[in-house]
Design a protein around this motif. Structure first.
Motif, PDB file in Angstrom:
ATOM      1  N   LEU A 207       5.665  -0.422   7.379  1.00 47.08           N
ATOM      2  CA  LEU A 207       6.416  -0.540   6.132  1.00 47.08           C
ATOM      3  C   LEU A 207       7.203  -1.844   6.071  1.00 47.08           C
ATOM      4  O   LEU A 207       7.337  -2.447   5.001  1.00 47.08           O
ATOM      5  N   PHE A 208       7.730  -2.310   7.208  1.00 45.57           N
ATOM      6  CA  PHE A 208       8.458  -3.573   7.225  1.00 45.57           C
ATOM      7  C   PHE A 208       7.511  -4.757   7.036  1.00 45.57           C
ATOM      8  O   PHE A 208       7.838  -5.725   6.340  1.00 45.57           O
ATOM      9  N   VAL A 209       6.340  -4.694   7.658  1.00 51.55           N
ATOM     10  CA  VAL A 209       5.342  -5.752   7.460  1.00 51.55           C
ATOM     11  C   VAL A 209       4.867  -5.762   6.005  1.00 51.55           C
ATOM     12  O   VAL A 209       4.696  -6.832   5.409  1.00 51.55           O
ATOM     13  N   LEU A 210       4.679  -4.582   5.443  1.00 49.13           N
ATOM     14  CA  LEU A 210       4.294  -4.478   4.028  1.00 49.13           C
ATOM     15  C   LEU A 210       5.364  -5.079   3.132  1.00 49.13           C
ATOM     16  O   LEU A 210       5.061  -5.818   2.184  1.00 49.13           O
ATOM     17  N   MET A 211       6.612  -4.781   3.434  1.00 51.41           N
ATOM     18  CA  MET A 211       7.717  -5.329   2.659  1.00 51.41           C
ATOM     19  C   MET A 211       7.702  -6.859   2.714  1.00 51.41           C
ATOM     20  O   MET A 211       7.869  -7.537   1.690  1.00 51.41           O
ATOM     21  N   GLY A 212       7.485  -7.420   3.897  1.00 45.08           N
ATOM     22  CA  GLY A 212       7.412  -8.866   4.039  1.00 45.08           C
ATOM     23  C   GLY A 212       6.258  -9.469   3.277  1.00 45.08           C
ATOM     24  O   GLY A 212       6.406 -10.515   2.624  1.00 45.08           O
ATOM     25  N   ALA A 213       5.094  -8.808   3.324  1.00 40.79           N
ATOM     26  CA  ALA A 213       3.918  -9.313   2.607  1.00 40.79           C
ATOM     27  C   ALA A 213       4.156  -9.310   1.103  1.00 40.79           C
ATOM     28  O   ALA A 213       3.773 -10.250   0.391  1.00 40.79           O
ATOM     29  N   MET A 214       4.818  -8.274   0.610  1.00 40.65           N
ATOM     30  CA  MET A 214       5.076  -8.192  -0.829  1.00 40.65           C
ATOM     31  C   MET A 214       6.105  -9.229  -1.270  1.00 40.65           C
ATOM     32  O   MET A 214       5.976  -9.841  -2.340  1.00 40.65           O
ATOM     33  N   VAL A 393      10.461  -1.035  -0.357  1.00 38.47           N
ATOM     34  CA  VAL A 393       9.131  -1.331  -0.914  1.00 38.47           C
ATOM     35  C   VAL A 393       9.049  -0.847  -2.361  1.00 38.47           C
ATOM     36  O   VAL A 393       8.539  -1.560  -3.241  1.00 38.47           O
ATOM     37  N   LEU A 394       9.555   0.349  -2.631  1.00 34.83           N
ATOM     38  CA  LEU A 394       9.559   0.858  -4.007  1.00 34.83           C
ATOM     39  C   LEU A 394      10.383  -0.055  -4.918  1.00 34.83           C
ATOM     40  O   LEU A 394       9.981  -0.348  -6.054  1.00 34.83           O
ATOM     41  N   LEU A 395      11.532  -0.509  -4.415  1.00 33.04           N
ATOM     42  CA  LEU A 395      12.366  -1.428  -5.186  1.00 33.04           C
ATOM     43  C   LEU A 395      11.631  -2.735  -5.453  1.00 33.04           C
ATOM     44  O   LEU A 395      11.714  -3.316  -6.553  1.00 33.04           O
ATOM     45  N   LEU A 396      10.889  -3.214  -4.457  1.00 28.37           N
ATOM     46  CA  LEU A 396      10.126  -4.453  -4.612  1.00 28.37           C
ATOM     47  C   LEU A 396       9.065  -4.325  -5.700  1.00 28.37           C
ATOM     48  O   LEU A 396       8.821  -5.268  -6.454  1.00 28.37           O
ATOM     49  N   VAL A 398       9.253  -2.499  -8.358  1.00 27.77           N
ATOM     50  CA  VAL A 398       9.981  -2.604  -9.630  1.00 27.77           C
ATOM     51  C   VAL A 398      10.329  -4.065  -9.915  1.00 27.77           C
ATOM     52  O   VAL A 398      10.172  -4.550 -11.043  1.00 27.77           O
ATOM     53  N   ILE A 399      10.813  -4.790  -8.889  1.00 27.29           N
ATOM     54  CA  ILE A 399      11.214  -6.195  -9.073  1.00 27.29           C
ATOM     55  C   ILE A 399      10.016  -7.065  -9.454  1.00 27.29           C
ATOM     56  O   ILE A 399      10.119  -7.957 -10.304  1.00 27.29           O
ATOM     57  N   ILE A 400       8.867  -6.815  -8.826  1.00 23.57           N
ATOM     58  CA  ILE A 400       7.668  -7.592  -9.150  1.00 23.57           C
ATOM     59  C   ILE A 400       7.258  -7.360 -10.603  1.00 23.57           C
ATOM     60  O   ILE A 400       6.914  -8.312 -11.334  1.00 23.57           O
ATOM     61  N   PHE A 401       7.306  -6.110 -11.064  1.00 24.79           N
ATOM     62  CA  PHE A 401       6.977  -5.831 -12.466  1.00 24.79           C
ATOM     63  C   PHE A 401       7.982  -6.524 -13.390  1.00 24.79           C
ATOM     64  O   PHE A 401       7.593  -7.116 -14.412  1.00 24.79           O
ATOM     65  N   TYR A 402       9.262  -6.483 -13.029  1.00 26.81           N
ATOM     66  CA  TYR A 402      10.287  -7.157 -13.841  1.00 26.81           C
ATOM     67  C   TYR A 402      10.014  -8.664 -13.899  1.00 26.81           C
ATOM     68  O   TYR A 402      10.051  -9.273 -14.976  1.00 26.81           O
ATOM     69  N   GLN A 403       9.717  -9.250 -12.744  1.00 22.13           N
ATOM     70  CA  GLN A 403       9.506 -10.694 -12.662  1.00 22.13           C
ATOM     71  C   GLN A 403       8.313 -11.124 -13.518  1.00 22.13           C
ATOM     72  O   GLN A 403       8.404 -12.095 -14.289  1.00 22.13           O
ATOM     73  N   VAL A 426       1.182  -6.590  -6.705  1.00 20.11           N
ATOM     74  CA  VAL A 426       1.467  -5.408  -5.883  1.00 20.11           C
ATOM     75  C   VAL A 426       0.237  -5.045  -5.052  1.00 20.11           C
ATOM     76  O   VAL A 426       0.339  -4.792  -3.844  1.00 20.11           O
ATOM     77  N   GLY A 427      -0.929  -5.045  -5.690  1.00 17.42           N
ATOM     78  CA  GLY A 427      -2.158  -4.706  -4.968  1.00 17.42           C
ATOM     79  C   GLY A 427      -2.469  -5.697  -3.868  1.00 17.42           C
ATOM     80  O   GLY A 427      -2.824  -5.309  -2.745  1.00 17.42           O
ATOM     81  N   SER A 428      -2.323  -6.994  -4.156  1.00 19.02           N
ATOM     82  CA  SER A 428      -2.595  -8.010  -3.130  1.00 19.02           C
ATOM     83  C   SER A 428      -1.563  -7.939  -2.012  1.00 19.02           C
ATOM     84  O   SER A 428      -1.879  -8.185  -0.846  1.00 19.02           O
ATOM     85  N   GLY A 429      -0.317  -7.562  -2.360  1.00 17.24           N
ATOM     86  CA  GLY A 429       0.693  -7.359  -1.329  1.00 17.24           C
ATOM     87  C   GLY A 429       0.332  -6.191  -0.428  1.00 17.24           C
ATOM     88  O   GLY A 429       0.489  -6.261   0.801  1.00 17.24           O
TER      89      GLY A 429
END
Length: 681
Positions: A207-214, A393-396, A398-403, A426-429
């Motif tokens: 989950l931490f690696v996923l967070m970094g990738a996103m 990750v869930l927050l990210l 939301v932030i990506i959609f906002y951005q 999100v998918g590529s992340g």
């Protein structure tokens, strides 16, 4: 020294990530489907799925093995027709498809034979042995493809040693391990391949690696670079200082020193060269900063989560213990860039060359929200690392959609286009996060083989050997451990290096120290091994981070590594200090004011030590000033030495004794007189 021109920095990144093949469209889709499925499975664990923890480890390993065989060729540089047939670079080979099908079957053998294995625990039948050995072989081959030969060779040698131990001479001999006992321990239990390390990889690290990738896919990496340059570029040696800060922030995102070098170094190394840093030193600054990125709380790389499990403490305790050494080490590197700028007469960048700070800061402010939220969840709410990372990750998302939707409105491309871009990011992340996890998962699983063999009886023998070598001397014991970690780490990723050394030497530091009346907290011993495992990333002649940086800077890789290691000496000294002064890891200290005071003392010690080894304080050091600076640094690191020398009462006042004597030595070294007489500054 010949310059390393045959490989680019991207080549080294490809070697680490495995992106060697030019695949057909359907093959890319297949790999992406597997990667996406893995990520979705991992995201369901903290939220919806309730599965036996051993089954989670099996499925986690099955995904990693499948992706490894689909993504990674058998040979990275096939040289003849036979190796090209076995390892085509323009498609997935037939043999790779076979391995990709068999590997998840043997990895999940415990799941579909669960009930029967419970009844014959410790007494495997022929089928168990076949599947158990197949798992070992396929795992070691996948690990070789993913992170190189050394870890597979080490795991294989430990296994062979277990089978032929009785044939070894003298103290190196112990009872042979049978094939049945080996398979039961290594493949069919949670004491080997499916042990604690891969359990942490499956539940937390992913989950931490996923967070970094996103974060990286969203653009946070470039934002951190631009922010650091806009803030620090105008100061003396500004690009180097920006490199330190940017690499520290990006280290939380990438989790890889090589990826960190390529991401930030591509931008900062040319800037450093432009203002006057020699190519070798520009590359070395980036190497030292990128390598130390794994020390920085709150993420600290995969090994930090395993430390928490091995030491049976919360992850917050690991962060607390590492905070003072990590921040002091980074501040010292920042200071070293200033010293180098002073020595070389380097100035900062002009205002015209810099991006505007306010505009830069506001442009990516939303990238800081997930990091702040993660710290809030870990430190304030005290959620588990798994839940904190999951929520982030869930927050990210939301932030990506906002951005992307906001960008679509700004650029007037339409909300539908913004939603499409959001889904793509999100998918590529998700896909990138899964691909980045292959090496980590395989490293933890293969290191589990070493852990399993050690627990079969090898551990006690190693304790005796190290005890004999150290001859009861705690200093020699620590030096042996440090050198072993550096040598082993030349060929292993940090996580695997830590797991192996933690199994072999961390308990020995505690046990042998106690045998001779020296108390070493278990967490201190594990952090000692962890620090030197990280330093191995830029240890010549193998440190790949140095090779990647030298390719960008067009500098000799070996001398770049040597210079980077010279910068990292200030990090290498800190583990020795917190072994002898447990206050540096805040052991038993819960007072914020006292903790900040300890940090201030450690920071001063690190800066003074850096001045000593870099040969520059306010101006160029004289030879007689070196021992005075080193003594002052020691007093700041370990103020209790004053009470030891003068037999004073050993209470909290010893900090002020150390502070007073340390300042006195600095006053003696005062170089202001020489500066007034014309010495350079």
């Amino acid at each position: 020294m010949a310059k390393n021109k045959h490989k680019s920095a991207e080549d080294y990144l490809k070697e680490e990530s495995g992106e060697f093949r030019e695949l057909k469209k359907f093959e890319k889709i297949l790999i992406n489907i597997v990667a996406l499925s893995w990520t979705i499975f991992q995201l369901l664990l903290p939220s919806f799925l309730m599965i036996n923890s051993t089954w989670v480890r099996c499925i986690h390993l099955a995904f990693a093995l499948t992706l490894a065989y689909l993504m990674l060729p058998m040979f990275k540089y096939p040289k003849n027709k036979f190796t090209k047939f076995l390892s085509p670079l323009n498609k997935i080979g037939y043999l790779d498809y076979v391995f990709a099908i068999i590997a998840p079957v043997v990895a999940t053998y415990l799941i579909w034979e669960w009930q029967d294995l419970l009844f014959r625990a410790g007494l495997p039948n022929l089928q168990d042995v076949i599947f158990g050995l197949a798992l070992v072989i396929l795992l070691l081959e996948a690990t070789r493809r993913s992170i190189g030969t050394p870890l597979s060779v080490i795991a294989l040698l430990f296994s062979l040693y277990g089978f032929f131990a009785e044939s070894m001479p003298g103290v190196f001999a112990f009872k042979n391990v049978t094939i049945e006992k080996y398979v039961s321990q290594i493949s069919l239990s949670t004491e080997g391949i499916l042990g604690i390390p891969i359990g942490v990889s499956a539940t937390i690290v992913f989950l931490f690696v996923l967070m970094g990738a996103m974060l990286d896919r969203a653009g946070a990496g470039q934002y951190f670079i631009d922010l650091a340059v806009s803030l620090l570029g105008r100061f003396r040696g500004g690009p180097a200082k920006a490199s330190v800060v940017a690499s520290g922030m990006s280290g939380m995102v990438s989790g890889s020193s090589i990826a960190n070098v390529v991401t930030t170094g591509t931008f900062t190394i040319p800037l450093m060269k432009k203002v006057g840093y020699p190519p070798r030193k520009a590359a070395a600054v980036e190497v030292a900063a990128s390598t130390n990125g794994q020390l920085m709380p709150p993420i600290m790389g995969a090994a930090a989560f395993i430390i928490a499990e091995y030491c049976n403490v919360s992850y917050i305790e690991v962060i607390k213990a590492a905070a003072v050494p990590a921040f002091a080490s980074y501040a010292a590197l920042f200071y070293i860039t200033h010293l180098e700028a002073c020595k070389l007469g380097i100035r900062g960048m002009t205002k015209e060359e810099l991006p505007e700070f306010k505009k830069t800061f506001l442009s990516g402010l939303h990238y800081l929200i997930p990091i702040i939220w993660l710290i809030y969840e870990l430190v304030v709410i005290r959620h588990s690392p798994q839940l904190a990372a999951y929520n982030t990750v869930l927050l990210l998302i939301v932030i990506i959609f906002y951005q992307e939707i906001k960008k679509a409105f700004t650029e007037k491309t339409g909300i539908v286009n913004g939603i499409k871009n959001s889904i793509y990011l999100v998918g590529s992340g998700f896909i990138t996060g899964a691909k980045n996890m292959v090496g980590v998962a395989l490293a933890t699983a293969s290191a589990g083989i070493v852990v399993g063999v050690v627990s079969l009886g090898l551990g006690g023998m190693i304790t005796q050997i190290v005890d004999v070598l150290a001859q009861g001397n705690i200093y020699l014991l620590l030096l042996i451990t440090a050198v072993a970690s550096l040598l082993l780490g030349m060929g292993l990723p940090t996580t695997a290096n830590y797991i192996v050394m933690a199994s072999l030497t961390a308990p020995i530091i505690v046990q042998v120290g106690a045998d001779y009346g020296f108390v070493v907290p278990l967490l201190a011993a594990h952090l000692f091994v962890f620090f030197f495992g990280i330093l191995a990333d830029d240890t010549p002649p193998v440190g790949l981070a140095a090779y990647a940086a030298s390719a960008i800077a067009d500098s000799p890789p070996i001398s770049t590594g040597v210079q980077g290691f010279a910068y990292d000496i200030r990090t290498a000294i800190i583990p020795f200090m917190f072994i002898f002064n447990h206050d540096l890891i805040l052991d038993g200290i819960n007072s914020w004011p006292f903790g900040l005071f300890i940090f201030a003392m450690t920071l001063m010690a690190s800066l003074i030590f850096s001045s000593a080894v870099q040969g520059w304080f306010l101006t160029k050091n004289k030879l007689f000033e070196l021992p005075i600076l080193l003594a002052s640094s020691l007093l700041f690191y370990r103020p209790g030495i004053v009470t030891d020398i003068f037999n004073l009462n050993d209470d909290w006042k010893y900090y002020f004794y150390g502070l007073a004597f340390g300042i006195l030595l600095i006053v003696i070294v005062s170089q202001k007189i020489r500066i007034r007489l014309g010495a350079p500054t």
